[in-house]
Write a protein that holds these residues in place. Structure first.
Motif, PDB file in Angstrom:
ATOM      1  N   UNK A 188       0.683  -1.305  -0.227  1.00 25.98           N
ATOM      2  CA  UNK A 188       0.030  -0.007  -0.022  1.00 25.98           C
ATOM      3  C   UNK A 188       0.755   1.141   0.122  1.00 25.98           C
ATOM      4  N   UNK A 189       0.477   2.041  -1.044  1.00 25.73           N
ATOM      5  CA  UNK A 189       1.186   3.288  -1.018  1.00 25.73           C
ATOM      6  C   UNK A 189       0.561   4.454  -0.079  1.00 25.73           C
ATOM      7  N   UNK A 190       1.545   5.001   0.627  1.00 21.95           N
ATOM      8  CA  UNK A 190       0.861   6.144   1.336  1.00 21.95           C
ATOM      9  C   UNK A 190       0.469   7.320   0.504  1.00 21.95           C
ATOM     10  N   UNK A 191      -0.235   8.272   1.319  1.00 23.42           N
ATOM     11  CA  UNK A 191      -0.854   9.444   0.353  1.00 23.42           C
ATOM     12  C   UNK A 191       0.275  10.252  -0.177  1.00 23.42           C
ATOM     13  N   UNK A 192       0.108  10.436  -1.394  1.00 18.08           N
ATOM     14  CA  UNK A 192       1.022  11.248  -2.273  1.00 18.08           C
ATOM     15  C   UNK A 192       0.538  12.767  -2.546  1.00 18.08           C
ATOM     16  N   UNK A 193      -0.366  13.263  -1.562  1.00 16.51           N
ATOM     17  CA  UNK A 193      -1.130  14.615  -1.877  1.00 16.51           C
ATOM     18  C   UNK A 193      -0.164  15.664  -1.844  1.00 16.51           C
ATOM     19  N   UNK A 194       0.922  15.201  -0.954  1.00 12.39           N
ATOM     20  CA  UNK A 194       1.979  16.460  -0.662  1.00 12.39           C
ATOM     21  C   UNK A 194       3.030  16.484  -1.732  1.00 12.39           C
ATOM     22  N   UNK A 232       9.459   9.533  -8.549  1.00 15.48           N
ATOM     23  CA  UNK A 232       9.474   9.410  -7.106  1.00 15.48           C
ATOM     24  C   UNK A 232       9.959   7.843  -6.865  1.00 15.48           C
ATOM     25  N   UNK A 233      10.746   7.436  -5.848  1.00  8.91           N
ATOM     26  CA  UNK A 233      10.850   6.095  -5.370  1.00  8.91           C
ATOM     27  C   UNK A 233      10.206   5.866  -4.092  1.00  8.91           C
ATOM     28  N   UNK A 234       9.403   4.830  -4.022  1.00  9.32           N
ATOM     29  CA  UNK A 234       8.984   4.590  -2.553  1.00  9.32           C
ATOM     30  C   UNK A 234       9.167   3.101  -2.080  1.00  9.32           C
ATOM     31  N   UNK A 235       9.282   2.795  -0.884  1.00 11.17           N
ATOM     32  CA  UNK A 235       9.358   1.618  -0.420  1.00 11.17           C
ATOM     33  C   UNK A 235       8.167   1.299   0.245  1.00 11.17           C
ATOM     34  N   UNK A 236       7.719   0.044   0.062  1.00 14.73           N
ATOM     35  CA  UNK A 236       6.366  -0.234   0.888  1.00 14.73           C
ATOM     36  C   UNK A 236       6.526  -1.946   1.365  1.00 14.73           C
ATOM     37  N   UNK A 237       5.750  -1.985   2.240  1.00 13.79           N
ATOM     38  CA  UNK A 237       5.777  -3.369   2.992  1.00 13.79           C
ATOM     39  C   UNK A 237       4.707  -4.080   2.265  1.00 13.79           C
ATOM     40  N   UNK A 238       5.017  -5.375   1.996  1.00 12.34           N
ATOM     41  CA  UNK A 238       4.134  -6.212   1.440  1.00 12.34           C
ATOM     42  C   UNK A 238       3.517  -7.180   2.694  1.00 12.34           C
ATOM     43  N   UNK A 239       2.130  -7.243   2.331  1.00 11.81           N
ATOM     44  CA  UNK A 239       1.511  -8.110   3.127  1.00 11.81           C
ATOM     45  C   UNK A 239       0.561  -9.219   2.353  1.00 11.81           C
ATOM     46  N   UNK A 240       0.800 -10.409   3.021  1.00 17.26           N
ATOM     47  CA  UNK A 240      -0.117 -11.573   2.612  1.00 17.26           C
ATOM     48  C   UNK A 240      -1.448 -11.442   2.984  1.00 17.26           C
ATOM     49  N   UNK A 241      -2.606 -11.657   2.065  1.00 15.42           N
ATOM     50  CA  UNK A 241      -3.842 -11.342   2.310  1.00 15.42           C
ATOM     51  C   UNK A 241      -4.734 -12.503   1.961  1.00 15.42           C
ATOM     52  N   UNK A 276       9.595 -13.558   1.706  1.00 17.78           N
ATOM     53  CA  UNK A 276      11.094 -13.588   1.436  1.00 17.78           C
ATOM     54  C   UNK A 276      11.669 -12.166   1.415  1.00 17.78           C
ATOM     55  N   UNK A 277      11.026 -11.335   0.606  1.00 21.53           N
ATOM     56  CA  UNK A 277      11.600  -9.996   0.455  1.00 21.53           C
ATOM     57  C   UNK A 277      10.378  -9.079   0.934  1.00 21.53           C
ATOM     58  N   UNK A 278      10.235  -8.697   2.218  1.00 22.76           N
ATOM     59  CA  UNK A 278       8.919  -8.366   2.803  1.00 22.76           C
ATOM     60  C   UNK A 278       8.845  -6.635   2.357  1.00 22.76           C
ATOM     61  N   UNK A 279       9.896  -6.084   1.543  1.00 25.20           N
ATOM     62  CA  UNK A 279       9.492  -4.831   1.072  1.00 25.20           C
ATOM     63  C   UNK A 279       9.984  -4.688  -0.304  1.00 25.20           C
ATOM     64  N   UNK A 280       9.039  -3.935  -1.001  1.00 23.37           N
ATOM     65  CA  UNK A 280       9.642  -3.689  -2.485  1.00 23.37           C
ATOM     66  C   UNK A 280       9.706  -2.153  -2.828  1.00 23.37           C
ATOM     67  N   UNK A 281      10.543  -1.882  -3.546  1.00 28.15           N
ATOM     68  CA  UNK A 281      10.746  -0.396  -4.287  1.00 28.15           C
ATOM     69  C   UNK A 281       9.911  -0.296  -5.380  1.00 28.15           C
ATOM     70  N   UNK A 282       9.277   0.848  -5.412  1.00 24.68           N
ATOM     71  CA  UNK A 282       8.335   1.186  -6.478  1.00 24.68           C
ATOM     72  C   UNK A 282       8.969   2.367  -7.071  1.00 24.68           C
TER      73      UNK A 282
END
Length: 299
Positions: free
Chosen positions: A173-179, A185-194, A207-213
């Motif tokens: 999930x990407x945090x708000x980009x309103x500002x 840009x590059x964002x690091x987000x945590x992955x969650x199994x649902x 295995x890699x719980x974070x991904x760069x976008x």
């Protein structure tokens, strides 16, 4: 000579009396005691063997045991569960219920006896699978994003069979980009199994719980407004409330747009009304904060 013998006899009696008194005092002051200690953590010593067989303890609950310790009160009274190290080994581990045989490392000044010499644990097969990574973006941010490119398209997830069967999706999930003011840009987000209901599945590992976008925001540019009339005859002079507008869209789309047209205006309507409001016609995948402008006769 008789006095010497009597003195020796008295001394011996005094010595034996002292020893008896000392033993009595020791027995009374520091008697034997037994204490029950509960909730002692158990460490499984052959986890490497479990890993080699792709087995994991599930449910992954804390393994605990209880024991009675016995000895002199002075030795027993100060011992608690933090002073006791209990280990257990699973012989010939298999998927399902297994016995853990317990042993303890502790002070030699006391003896111990487990209330149960074994505990039961459940082992499950550890499985893994690859799932496509999905990125969640708020509707507000989605309107301003050109593209999102994750460094990896898939995530490897592993865990006990029961939990892995629940996993249906991997999401970041990407945090708000309103500002945000950057175009890229590059964002690091945590992955969650649902699971299928969108709830997080516990007890599994990514295995890699974070991904760069890499996120590319929509571009914008100012373009002039082109007025479209229903006829080219009887040309008139006019003026616009806005000569140009700012449009937003993908870079590749905007570079081919040189102007924005109005809806077709009936010249006779404009002559009669002097001023009319007309819609702007936006190309596909292009947005503009202004949807209408006013066209007036230039008197």
């Amino acid at each position: 000579m008789m006095r010497l013998k009597n003195n020796t006899k008295v001394k011996l009696i005094a010595l034996f009396s002292a020893i008896a008194l000392w033993m009595y005092v020791i027995a009374i002051v520091d008697p034997e005691d037994t204490k029950l200690i509960e909730d002692i953590p158990v460490t499984v010593s052959n986890l490497d063997e479990l890993e080699e067989k792709d087995l994991v303890i599930y449910p992954d609950e804390s393994l605990l045991c209880s024991m009675n310790i016995s000895g002199k009160l002075s030795n027993v009274k100060n011992i608690d569960k933090d002073d006791i190290k209990v280990y257990g080994e699973i012989d010939n581990p298999i998927e399902g219920k297994n016995e853990v045989y317990l042993r303890a490392n502790m002070s030699e000044r006391v003896s111990h006896e487990f209330t149960q010499s074994t505990i039961i644990v459940n082992l499950e097969k550890k499985i893994s699978k690859n799932l496509k990574i999905n990125i969640n973006v708020s509707d507000e941010d989605k309107e301003n994003i050109d593209s999102i490119t994750p460094e990896n398209d898939y995530a490897t997830i592993s865990g006990p069979r029961t939990q892995m069967n629940k996993v249906k999706n991997v999401v970041g999930k990407i945090d708000s980009l309103k500002d945000n003011t950057q175009k890229e840009l590059t964002k690091k987000v945590r992955l969650i199994a649902l699971d299928e209901n969108g709830k997080e599945v516990k007890g599994v590992e990514i295995e890699n719980p974070y991904v760069y976008l890499k996120i590319k925001m929509l571009d914008s540019k100012d373009v002039p407004i082109k007025v479209v009339f229903n006829t080219e005859e009887d040309l008139i002079t006019y003026k616009l409330s806005e000569e140009s507008v700012t449009i937003t869209g993908k870079v590749d789309t905007l570079k081919n747009i040189q102007y924005v047209e109005t809806e077709t205006i009936n010249i006779e309507d404009l002559k009669n009304k002097k001023t009319i409001e007309v819609n702007l016609v936006m190309p596909n995948d292009v947005k503009c904060e202004k949807n209408k402008i006013r066209v007036s006769l230039d008197r």
